[in-house]
Design a protein around this motif. Structure first.
Motif, PDB file in Angstrom:
ATOM      1  N   HIS A 117      -3.379  -0.642   7.940  1.00 52.87           N
ATOM      2  CA  HIS A 117      -2.885  -1.855   6.847  1.00 52.87           C
ATOM      3  C   HIS A 117      -2.448  -3.027   7.263  1.00 52.87           C
ATOM      4  O   HIS A 117      -2.907  -4.282   7.187  1.00 52.87           O
ATOM      5  CB  HIS A 117      -2.347  -1.149   5.648  1.00 52.87           C
ATOM      6  CG  HIS A 117      -2.838  -0.330   4.939  1.00 52.87           C
ATOM      7  ND1 HIS A 117      -4.125  -0.446   4.580  1.00 52.87           N
ATOM      8  CD2 HIS A 117      -2.544   0.795   4.191  1.00 52.87           C
ATOM      9  CE1 HIS A 117      -4.527   0.577   3.756  1.00 52.87           C
ATOM     10  NE2 HIS A 117      -3.588   1.309   3.562  1.00 52.87           N
ATOM     11  N   THR A 130       0.946  -1.411   0.002  1.00 57.88           N
ATOM     12  CA  THR A 130       0.018  -0.001   0.008  1.00 57.88           C
ATOM     13  C   THR A 130       0.757   1.105   0.035  1.00 57.88           C
ATOM     14  O   THR A 130       1.547   1.330   0.903  1.00 57.88           O
ATOM     15  CB  THR A 130      -1.015   0.149   1.280  1.00 57.88           C
ATOM     16  OG1 THR A 130      -1.601  -1.237   1.519  1.00 57.88           O
ATOM     17  CG2 THR A 130      -1.909   0.976   1.296  1.00 57.88           C
ATOM     18  N   LEU A 131       0.709   1.811  -1.090  1.00 59.67           N
ATOM     19  CA  LEU A 131       1.452   3.370  -1.046  1.00 59.67           C
ATOM     20  C   LEU A 131       0.516   4.545  -0.620  1.00 59.67           C
ATOM     21  O   LEU A 131      -0.876   4.317  -0.832  1.00 59.67           O
ATOM     22  CB  LEU A 131       1.744   3.609  -2.433  1.00 59.67           C
ATOM     23  CG  LEU A 131       2.766   2.582  -2.988  1.00 59.67           C
ATOM     24  CD1 LEU A 131       2.768   3.040  -4.597  1.00 59.67           C
ATOM     25  CD2 LEU A 131       4.002   3.045  -2.513  1.00 59.67           C
ATOM     26  N   TYR A 174      -7.715   9.000  -2.603  1.00 59.36           N
ATOM     27  CA  TYR A 174      -7.869   8.861  -1.054  1.00 59.36           C
ATOM     28  C   TYR A 174      -8.758   9.598  -0.494  1.00 59.36           C
ATOM     29  O   TYR A 174      -9.634   9.320   0.559  1.00 59.36           O
ATOM     30  CB  TYR A 174      -6.429   9.168  -0.261  1.00 59.36           C
ATOM     31  CG  TYR A 174      -5.225   7.866  -0.454  1.00 59.36           C
ATOM     32  CD1 TYR A 174      -4.797   7.686  -1.623  1.00 59.36           C
ATOM     33  CD2 TYR A 174      -5.204   6.959   0.387  1.00 59.36           C
ATOM     34  CE1 TYR A 174      -3.837   6.788  -1.912  1.00 59.36           C
ATOM     35  CE2 TYR A 174      -4.337   5.879   0.303  1.00 59.36           C
ATOM     36  CZ  TYR A 174      -3.621   5.851  -0.947  1.00 59.36           C
ATOM     37  OH  TYR A 174      -2.959   4.690  -0.990  1.00 59.36           O
ATOM     38  N   HIS A 219      -1.795   5.567   9.166  1.00 60.08           N
ATOM     39  CA  HIS A 219      -2.455   4.916   7.912  1.00 60.08           C
ATOM     40  C   HIS A 219      -1.756   3.620   7.869  1.00 60.08           C
ATOM     41  O   HIS A 219      -2.625   2.610   7.613  1.00 60.08           O
ATOM     42  CB  HIS A 219      -2.278   6.085   6.870  1.00 60.08           C
ATOM     43  CG  HIS A 219      -2.932   5.493   5.715  1.00 60.08           C
ATOM     44  ND1 HIS A 219      -3.917   5.904   4.850  1.00 60.08           N
ATOM     45  CD2 HIS A 219      -2.533   4.548   4.639  1.00 60.08           C
ATOM     46  CE1 HIS A 219      -3.910   5.298   3.889  1.00 60.08           C
ATOM     47  NE2 HIS A 219      -3.070   4.499   3.707  1.00 60.08           N
ATOM     48  N   GLU A 220      -0.600   3.727   7.789  1.00 55.13           N
ATOM     49  CA  GLU A 220       0.077   2.333   7.360  1.00 55.13           C
ATOM     50  C   GLU A 220      -0.085   1.248   8.349  1.00 55.13           C
ATOM     51  O   GLU A 220      -0.192   0.025   8.127  1.00 55.13           O
ATOM     52  CB  GLU A 220       1.544   2.502   7.073  1.00 55.13           C
ATOM     53  CG  GLU A 220       1.912   3.500   6.032  1.00 55.13           C
ATOM     54  CD  GLU A 220       1.331   3.033   4.900  1.00 55.13           C
ATOM     55  OE1 GLU A 220       0.995   1.617   4.205  1.00 55.13           O
ATOM     56  OE2 GLU A 220       0.908   3.902   3.737  1.00 55.13           O
ATOM     57  N   GLU A 247      -8.503   1.834   1.843  1.00 49.61           N
ATOM     58  CA  GLU A 247      -7.726   2.993   1.823  1.00 49.61           C
ATOM     59  C   GLU A 247      -8.523   4.047   2.801  1.00 49.61           C
ATOM     60  O   GLU A 247      -8.157   4.772   3.417  1.00 49.61           O
ATOM     61  CB  GLU A 247      -7.264   3.667   0.494  1.00 49.61           C
ATOM     62  CG  GLU A 247      -6.462   2.552  -0.188  1.00 49.61           C
ATOM     63  CD  GLU A 247      -5.014   2.498   0.454  1.00 49.61           C
ATOM     64  OE1 GLU A 247      -4.617   3.341   1.582  1.00 49.61           O
ATOM     65  OE2 GLU A 247      -4.293   1.514   0.075  1.00 49.61           O
TER      66      GLU A 247
HETATM   67 ZN   LIG Z   1      -2.849   2.942   2.159  1.00 52.73          ZN
END
Ligand SMILES: [Zn+2]
Length: 420
Positions: free
Chosen positions: A146, A19-20, A214, A142-143, A163
């Motif tokens: 995930h 995931t970026l 996003y 955020h990360e 996301e």
């Molecule tokens: Zn993400």
């Protein structure tokens, strides 16, 4: 952005989620006193490798833990595995090979990446996630969402959900359900042509996604998680998506498609930091009527909420009487105001017409007298105040409405009689 790469290795499925994170215009990295060289910090659920100062690292761990408490409570699954996260202030501080080469591009771009790898056999899985993030507020959080989802559920759900919820995790405040995303997100959404629900949910899941995408996913998730009409179904939908049960957005919300689209557009049009999606929830059950000759309709209008049903259905050009009894306050320590509003018109009783999922312009109603309906539709009422400042309002207004040609006029509210 999500990348799913599946390869079969000796009959086992190797599963990878990457995931970026968005690169936002606000992502200019702070150059602060960076402690040289990465060090390790631990808390109950996290192993943090970082080159920021001890003080900032400890502060970040606190934020990560409180975010994790929130999301694991929301999804009803405690975190069972340590979440390993690299938070990078300056890549030059890190020895070559210390950071997964797949993450370097995202970090250089001012974002983050979560890589989850493991094995999956039928419904069983064993996933290990590593998160990489720049120091910018929100990115490590955020990360970490995930990473939690990957390790706990073996997947993070479809892109819009994955996301959108990771962004929510980055902004979640347990004591405050109001909109608190970055100001640049609010500005971007307010000036853009709204993306349709279909565009958000069914867009192809490609790499090279943008922070703009996003923003839309966050907006949809925030609305569905907070609006009183949809939040009850949203959590089970999310859990089913995470557990890959047979479900879809359309299956869960399909019967409410028109209502969701209406409230979604309303949310976008009124988006600002401090907006409360719950307080703006539309009352779809209210019944409206055109009153008979001398009948009046009564409603209680809460100063804290958005548009609320008056129960009156109006016809364009027809005249009606109104009498609004009571006072409300539009600030915590404010003076009580009647429905005429204060000298600046704040606190005044306003109306709007709803007809076939379209809204009229808002118009003044006030405390007592007559008004002419500017169109056909159901009349909704509210206390005029900034949309992001509703939460500190208190008080209820009792509003009576009647046809203007009714034989007996409505009584003057007490607040006017007292003033005479
Ligand atoms: Zn993400």
């Amino acid at each position: 952005m999500l990348v799913f790469v599946r390869r079969s290795v000796f009959g086992l499925l190797l599963f990878l989620v990457a995931t970026l994170l968005m690169v936002s215009p606000a992502s200019a990295q702070r150059k602060t006193e960076s402690a040289t060289g990465p060090r390790d910090f631990r808390s109950k659920n996290f192993l943090l490798h970082t080159d920021i100062t001890d003080e900032r690292a400890k502060d970040l761990l606190k934020k990560l833990e409180s975010m994790l408490t929130l999301v694991s409570k929301y999804w009803g699954q405690p975190n069972r595995k340590t979440i390993e996260i690299f938070v990078v202030e300056d890549l030059n501080n890190w020895a070559q090979g210390r950071i997964d080469p797949r993450a370097i591009g995202s970090l250089r771009g001012g974002g983050g990446l979560t890589i989850a790898e493991g094995v999956r056999l039928g419904n069983a899985f064993n996933m290990n996630a590593k998160s990489y993030a720049v120091t910018r507020e929100g990115t490590p959080l955020h990360e970490a969402v995930h990473a939690y989802c990957s390790q706990t559920f073996g997947r993070t759900g479809p892109v819009w959900y994955s996301e959108g919820m990771a962004e929510m995790g980055a902004y979640w405040d347990p004591k405050d359900p109001s909109v608190n995303c970055g100001e640049y997100i609010v500005r971007y959404i307010r000036k853009s042509e709204p993306k349709t629900l279909n565009e958000i949910i069914n867009s192809p899941e490609t790499t090279g996604d943008s922070w703009q995408n996003y923003a839309w996913r966050w907006a949809l998730c925030h609305l569905l998680a907070n609006n009183e009409n949809y939040r009850k179904r949203f959590r089970p939908l999310g859990l089913a998506l995470l557990q890959k049960k047979k479900t879809s957005f359309e299956r869960v919300y399909g019967s409410m498609a028109k209502e969701i689209s209406f409230e979604y557009l309303f949310f976008l049009n009124h988006l600002e930091r401090g907006l409360r999606a719950d307080l703006c929830s539309w009352d779809w059950k209210a019944k409206y009527a055109r009153p008979r000759r001398n009948n009046s309709l009564l409603s209680k209008i809460n100063a804290k909420r958005g548009w609320q049903p008056s129960r009156l259905r109006v016809k364009k050009g027809e005249e009606y009487q109104v009498s609004a009894e009571g006072t409300w306050k539009i600030a915590k320590n404010g003076e009580p105001i009647n429905a005429a509003g204060d000298d600046d018109g704040n606190g005044k009783l306003f109306g709007i017409l709803f007809d076939d999922y379209e809204l009229s312009e808002p118009f003044e109603i006030g405390i007592y007298g007559k008004f002419t309906a500017p169109g056909d539709g159901d009349l909704l009422l509210r206390c005029k105040d900034e949309w992001h400042e509703l939460i500190d309002n208190t008080g209820l207004m009792t509003v009576r409405l009647k046809r203007a040609d009714a034989p007996t006029p409505l009584p003057k509210p007490k607040q006017l009689r007292d003033a005479e």
